[in-house]
Design a protein around this motif. Structure first.
Motif, PDB file in Angstrom:
ATOM      1  N   SER A   4     -14.528 121.840  86.630  1.00 58.31           N
ATOM      2  CA  SER A   4     -14.204 121.826  85.506  1.00 58.31           C
ATOM      3  C   SER A   4     -14.261 122.682  85.333  1.00 58.31           C
TER       4      SER A   4
ATOM      5  N   ASP B 167      -7.431 114.311  86.450  1.00 58.16           N
ATOM      6  CA  ASP B 167      -5.926 114.344  86.577  1.00 58.16           C
ATOM      7  C   ASP B 167      -6.288 115.630  87.718  1.00 58.16           C
TER       8      ASP B 167
ATOM      9  N   PRO C 269      -3.755 117.482  77.873  1.00 58.21           N
ATOM     10  CA  PRO C 269      -2.793 116.648  77.851  1.00 58.21           C
ATOM     11  C   PRO C 269      -1.484 116.613  77.119  1.00 58.21           C
TER      12      PRO C 269
ATOM     13  N   ASP D  22     -13.004 124.992  81.374  1.00 60.08           N
ATOM     14  CA  ASP D  22     -11.967 124.738  80.615  1.00 60.08           C
ATOM     15  C   ASP D  22     -12.033 125.990  79.825  1.00 60.08           C
TER      16      ASP D  22
ATOM     17  N   ASP E 175       2.000 113.782  82.148  1.00 59.45           N
ATOM     18  CA  ASP E 175       1.195 113.065  81.722  1.00 59.45           C
ATOM     19  C   ASP E 175       2.574 112.255  81.081  1.00 59.45           C
TER      20      ASP E 175
ATOM     21  N   ARG F  14      -9.227 121.302  82.875  1.00 59.49           N
ATOM     22  CA  ARG F  14     -10.007 120.208  82.463  1.00 59.49           C
ATOM     23  C   ARG F  14     -10.316 118.777  82.357  1.00 59.49           C
ATOM     24  N   ASP F  15      -9.330 118.692  82.769  1.00 62.63           N
ATOM     25  CA  ASP F  15      -9.431 117.121  83.228  1.00 62.63           C
ATOM     26  C   ASP F  15      -9.541 116.728  85.159  1.00 62.63           C
TER      27      ASP F  15
END
Lengths: 463, 245
Positions: free
Chosen positions: B57, B36, A19, B59, A47, B32-33
């Motif tokens: 996912s 989101d 983020p 990362d 964000d 990763r998120d």
């Protein structure tokens, strides 16, 4: 528009995929009128929820003219919503849209027009965010039939002062109506859901006519509003004598499918006004000539044609950053609504006052408003609205004071989204709804965490 | 195109994914998120992406997850003919000099791990007879420069790797596009005074998509940076020692 200090480019650490911890930078910030200028620690990130945690205010594309989008002095944290611009949901059958607060109206228009939908209310520029449209509870050429944007908002998600994130609608929270037109002072808008308007074609049928004096402006505006969903007058307040306040009246509606051209409107890229002119460059005599040419070139005949929605709704957006023509001094807009009934006496007095004050009204737009909407302190009410662009000089405060004296005496009020000079005593006298709104605001923000340069100047917030 | 996209939720990657969606490409987002990513997926579906935009996912800091992420993307799309990598780290030179952990992280993400991901991606593409691999590098990798020594070094290494696999596998159907953006107005550069020729994410996306479609091996965007960097590459060392650029 943010007016930023010159800084050397130095990259900074941004961790991948995390983020965004946008650290923010102290920059000079200003609204569209380029006055006042305030230093603020502006943070931008996709964000928005993250960067609003300790911000005193969220700002979008900063098209408010004065200080509504500015933090109070003292390098306060302010969140920028412009990177939070995703279209989260669109139902092509019902026209219900949900977007992140930084979603720009220009993208919404370009997305929705080919799909047979349009924003139910639009301001005179498409360089605004949907969050800003809620915060200012914007109105447009169809206010007399459609009301403000807030009438069409179904719900929104916002971060309130204690840090909680809530979903807010007209049923579950008093905060809903306090936020419509609340100038971003009730919470940080994160997402907005609203109802679009179904349109028969993506083109506008426009009719325009000359109105030789101000008496005809009032009469024809009222008449036109009975037949047309979109009406507005561009008026010349620099001309004097029997032609004072003469105008071009623009009326419009969505074109019927059989009238509309076969293709979709083509979007054009607007050039940017390249430099900031010196403050002396734009003179009153130039605007007199410009207004004269604009009026006379139209001709006496009524014009009827199909136009691009951009041409109809956003004529000034053809040049980006046109506010640079006013130079470093900047400009302000005094927009006031004088309540119905449309008596000639009241409006003649207003015109005479402008003349007596020698107010340099370079651009003026007159529009009749419909009834008050849901927003607890939204601007419009039934009457006639005058939006006057005035270059800033040493006499501007006095001009605004005198205009506000008149507005108070006549039971009118001003639009905070345009304002940079109104005094708190004037605003309080104009808007008896203020106490009720403050009560809701204080209930949700007892410590007064959310504030802006405007709220400090006009509403008495502590800086 | 059927696109597996690592890094589409922010900045230039977001803009490129939107361009792809608007023309109806099929897309699976890697990142990763997940929450989101789902919001970005909704955005792309609304804009016109064909079918459901998948999310999986991945990362960049965790190489062990790369193979599974690409396999999941393949499952979601049925077939992957294009892989885009716009994820990466950006670093302030002073901060990186002072912080060895941050330095290692940046070099690992931008060079080692990105190459690790690209190796898996190009293997997968070659197994199906070829495809397109588009990776965001930077003009910072064109020459060692004071403000971006470490970041530039990581991107220079990445660019050389990408050039090498283009040389080796082009004949087998692999089309590699290295993106070299100049200064672009994104969240990363917010608050900085844009230099001349600063670009917008959507302009970058337009250039990159055109380059992918054409199979162009290198794209400078905005285009003028090609000429700016040409000059920089040939500036005498004595000049480079004096200037701050």
């Amino acid at each position: 528009m943010a007016h930023e200090t010159k800084k050397k480019f130095t990259p900074r650490l941004v961790k991948n995929a995390a983020p965004a911890k946008a650290s923010g930078r102290s920059v000079e910030l200003a609204g569209w009128g380029r006055y006042p200028i305030v230093r603020g620690n502006e943070r931008q990130s996709e964000d928005l929820a993250d960067i609003t945690r300790d911000a005193v205010l969220t700002r979008g594309l900063a098209r408010a003219y004065g200080d509504a989008s500015l933090p109070p002095a003292g390098d306060r944290n302010v969140a920028s919503s412009v990177l939070a611009d995703r279209l989260l949901a669109f139902n092509r059958n019902t026209g219900i849209v949900r977007v992140e607060a930084g979603f720009p109206l220009m993208r919404l228009n370009r997305f929705s027009l080919p799909r047979g939908w349009f924003t139910p209310v639009t301001p005179g520029t498409h360089f605004v965010t949907v969050g800003g449209m809620v915060a200012a509870d914007i109105h447009g050429k169809n206010h007399h039939v459609a009301g403000c944007f807030g009438e069409h908002v179904r719900s929104f998600k916002m971060r309130v002062a204690d840090g909680a994130i809530i979903e807010c609608n007209d049923e579950n929270h008093d905060l809903f109506r306090a936020t419509l037109g609340g100038m971003g002072l009730t919470g940080h808008l994160l997402e907005v859901e609203f109802q679009m308007e179904r349109i028969p074609s993506p083109w506008i049928w426009e009719e325009s006519e000359q109105l030789p004096n101000f008496e005809t402006v009032l009469e024809r505006l009222e008449d036109a509003g009975r037949e047309w969903p979109f009406t507005v007058c561009w008026s010349d307040f620099l001309v004097t004598g029997s032609n004072a306040g003469r105008a071009l009246l623009m009326k419009g509606r969505w074109a019927k499918p059989e009238e509309a051209p076969a293709g979709l409107p083509q979007w054009r890229s607007a050039p940017t006004f390249p430099i900031q002119l010196p403050s002396w460059a734009l003179q009153t005599w130039m605007m007199r000539i410009g207004n004269f040419l604009n009026y006379t070139k139209h001709g006496a005949a009524v014009r009827r044609h199909i136009v691009h929605p951009e041409t109809f709704y956003y004529p000034l957006d053809v040049i980006r950053e046109w506010n640079r023509v006013y130079g470093k001094r900047g400009f302000t807009q005094h927009q006031a609504v004088l309540p119905a009934p449309h008596t000639h006496r009241r409006h003649e007095q207003y015109l005479r006052l402008l003349h007596d004050l020698r107010a340099k009204v370079f651009l003026s737009v007159v529009k009749d408003c419909g009834d008050e909407g849901k927003g607890m302190i939204s601007f419009p009410k039934r009457g006639v609205s005058y939006a006057l662009d005035i270059p800033i000089d040493q006499g501007t405060q006095q001009v605004v004071d005198r205009l506000n004296d008149f507005v108070v005496a006549e039971g009118g009020r001003i639009y905070l989204a345009k304002d940079a000079f109104t005094r708190p005593e004037h605003f309080r006298a104009m808007d008896p709804r203020l106490d009720g709104w403050n009560e809701v605001r204080r209930k949700w923000d007892p410590e007064g965490r959310l504030k802006s340069a405007l709220s400090v100047r006009v509403l008495g917030d502590r800086a | 195109m059927n696109v597996a996209f690592l890094g589409a939720s922010k900045g230039m990657g977001r803009a490129l994914a939107r361009r792809m969606a608007e023309r109806g490409d099929r897309i699976c987002l890697l990142g990763r998120d997940l929450e989101d990513l789902k919001r970005s997926a909704a955005d792309l579906e609304n804009l016109g992406a064909t079918g459901e935009v998948g999310v999986t996912s991945c990362d960049l800091a965790d190489t062990k997850g790369f193979a599974a992420a690409l396999a999941a993307a393949k499952d979601a799309l049925g077939d992957i003919d294009t892989v885009v990598v716009s994820a990466g780290a950006f670093g302030d030179q002073e901060a990186l000099e002072a912080d060895s952990e941050a330095r290692d992280r940046l070099l690992t993400l931008n060079f080692t791990n990105t190459i690790h991901f690209c190796e898996l991606a190009r293997t997968m593409l070659l197994e199906r007879g070829g495809g397109r691999l588009c990776v965001f590098s930077s003009v910072a990798g064109e020459r060692g420069r004071k403000p971006v020594i470490l970041y530039g070094a990581s991107k220079a290494g990445l660019s050389y790797y990408l050039e090498g696999i283009d040389h080796k596998f082009h004949s087998q159907g692999l089309s590699v596009t290295v993106v070299k953006p100049g200064f672009v107005k994104t969240g990363m550069t917010a608050g900085l005074d844009p230099p001349p020729f600063a670009g917008e994410p959507d302009g970058v996306a337009r250039d990159v998509l055109k380059a992918i479609d054409r199979g162009q091996p290198v794209v400078y965007t905005p285009a003028i940076w090609q000429w700016v960097m040409l000059v920089i590459r040939y500036l005498p060392r004595a000049v480079m020692r004096r200037i701050g650029f």
